[in-house]
Design a protein around this motif. Sequence first.
Motif, PDB file in Angstrom:
ATOM      1  N   PHE A  64     -27.764 -27.254  61.293  1.00 21.86           N
ATOM      2  CA  PHE A  64     -28.778 -26.897  60.313  1.00 21.86           C
ATOM      3  C   PHE A  64     -30.160 -27.073  60.919  1.00 21.86           C
ATOM      4  CE2 PHE A  64     -31.812 -27.947  56.979  1.00 21.86           C
ATOM      5  CZ  PHE A  64     -31.655 -26.860  56.146  1.00 21.86           C
ATOM      6  N   GLY A  65     -31.034 -26.143  60.632  1.00 21.63           N
ATOM      7  CA  GLY A  65     -32.435 -26.246  61.026  1.00 21.63           C
ATOM      8  C   GLY A  65     -33.255 -25.533  59.975  1.00 21.63           C
ATOM      9  N   HIS A  66     -34.393 -26.098  59.610  1.00 21.38           N
ATOM     10  CA  HIS A  66     -35.238 -25.471  58.596  1.00 21.38           C
ATOM     11  C   HIS A  66     -35.803 -24.164  59.128  1.00 21.38           C
ATOM     12  CE1 HIS A  66     -35.168 -28.785  55.789  1.00 21.38           C
ATOM     13  NE2 HIS A  66     -35.244 -29.596  56.818  1.00 21.38           N
ATOM     14  N   ALA A  67     -35.869 -23.166  58.269  1.00 19.04           N
ATOM     15  CA  ALA A  67     -36.471 -21.886  58.655  1.00 19.04           C
ATOM     16  C   ALA A  67     -37.976 -22.095  58.755  1.00 19.04           C
ATOM     17  CB  ALA A  67     -36.144 -20.818  57.621  1.00 19.04           C
ATOM     18  N   SER A  68     -38.502 -21.950  59.958  1.00 17.72           N
ATOM     19  CA  SER A  68     -39.930 -22.176  60.156  1.00 17.72           C
ATOM     20  C   SER A  68     -40.762 -20.972  59.758  1.00 17.72           C
ATOM     21  CB  SER A  68     -40.196 -22.550  61.615  1.00 17.72           C
ATOM     22  OG  SER A  68     -39.649 -21.557  62.463  1.00 17.72           O
ATOM     23  N   SER A  69     -40.130 -19.826  59.614  1.00 20.28           N
ATOM     24  CA  SER A  69     -40.859 -18.637  59.180  1.00 20.28           C
ATOM     25  C   SER A  69     -39.898 -17.671  58.501  1.00 20.28           C
ATOM     26  CB  SER A  69     -41.522 -17.952  60.380  1.00 20.28           C
ATOM     27  OG  SER A  69     -40.541 -17.323  61.177  1.00 20.28           O
ATOM     28  N   SER A 113     -28.022 -16.868  51.493  1.00 21.49           N
ATOM     29  CA  SER A 113     -28.482 -16.674  52.860  1.00 21.49           C
ATOM     30  C   SER A 113     -28.615 -18.051  53.493  1.00 21.49           C
ATOM     31  CB  SER A 113     -29.807 -15.910  52.915  1.00 21.49           C
ATOM     32  OG  SER A 113     -30.861 -16.689  52.393  1.00 21.49           O
ATOM     33  N   SER A 114     -28.566 -18.068  54.809  1.00 28.53           N
ATOM     34  CA  SER A 114     -28.626 -19.325  55.552  1.00 28.53           C
ATOM     35  C   SER A 114     -29.183 -19.060  56.931  1.00 28.53           C
ATOM     36  CB  SER A 114     -27.232 -19.943  55.653  1.00 28.53           C
ATOM     37  OG  SER A 114     -27.266 -21.146  56.401  1.00 28.53           O
ATOM     38  N   VAL A 115     -29.831 -20.073  57.502  1.00 25.37           N
ATOM     39  CA  VAL A 115     -30.241 -19.971  58.908  1.00 25.37           C
ATOM     40  C   VAL A 115     -29.078 -20.325  59.824  1.00 25.37           C
ATOM     41  CG1 VAL A 115     -32.685 -20.413  58.429  1.00 25.37           C
ATOM     42  CG2 VAL A 115     -31.152 -22.345  58.914  1.00 25.37           C
ATOM     43  N   GLN A 116     -27.984 -20.797  59.239  1.00 25.79           N
ATOM     44  CA  GLN A 116     -26.818 -21.208  60.019  1.00 25.79           C
ATOM     45  C   GLN A 116     -25.845 -20.056  60.197  1.00 25.79           C
ATOM     46  OE1 GLN A 116     -26.514 -24.856  57.363  1.00 25.79           O
ATOM     47  NE2 GLN A 116     -25.390 -25.476  59.209  1.00 25.79           N
TER      48      GLN A 116
END
Length: 119
Positions: A64-69, A113-116
Amino acid sequence: MKTLFLLVTLTQNGAGDINASFVNTETLEQCQQKASMVAGVFTGSNIPVIESRCIKSELQFSEFGHASSASKIRHFYLISSDEQTLHISAVPDWASCVKQKKASKQDRVYCTSSVQSLL
């Protein structure tokens, strides 16, 4: 594949979109501890948690990582659940997810939706 426990957390952003985050753990106890920690973070940030559940699963996701943009690559998943089960299906885009959701006969079906990414 090795069976692990997967924490699936669905949250809702200010626009009403459902975001999914996934955490793989080796034991149910680890999963439940992560679930408690994650719930505290979201609650403390006034982010509504739609569903959070630990399930036995062979599915593995990227870290997991926060969406920076807003331009960060997003992955889309159709997630359906009932009291006993939770199913996760990768879909190519948002429109495909919405189409499958409309065709579903289940009550609790989410386009997320996910950044993963699914590994």
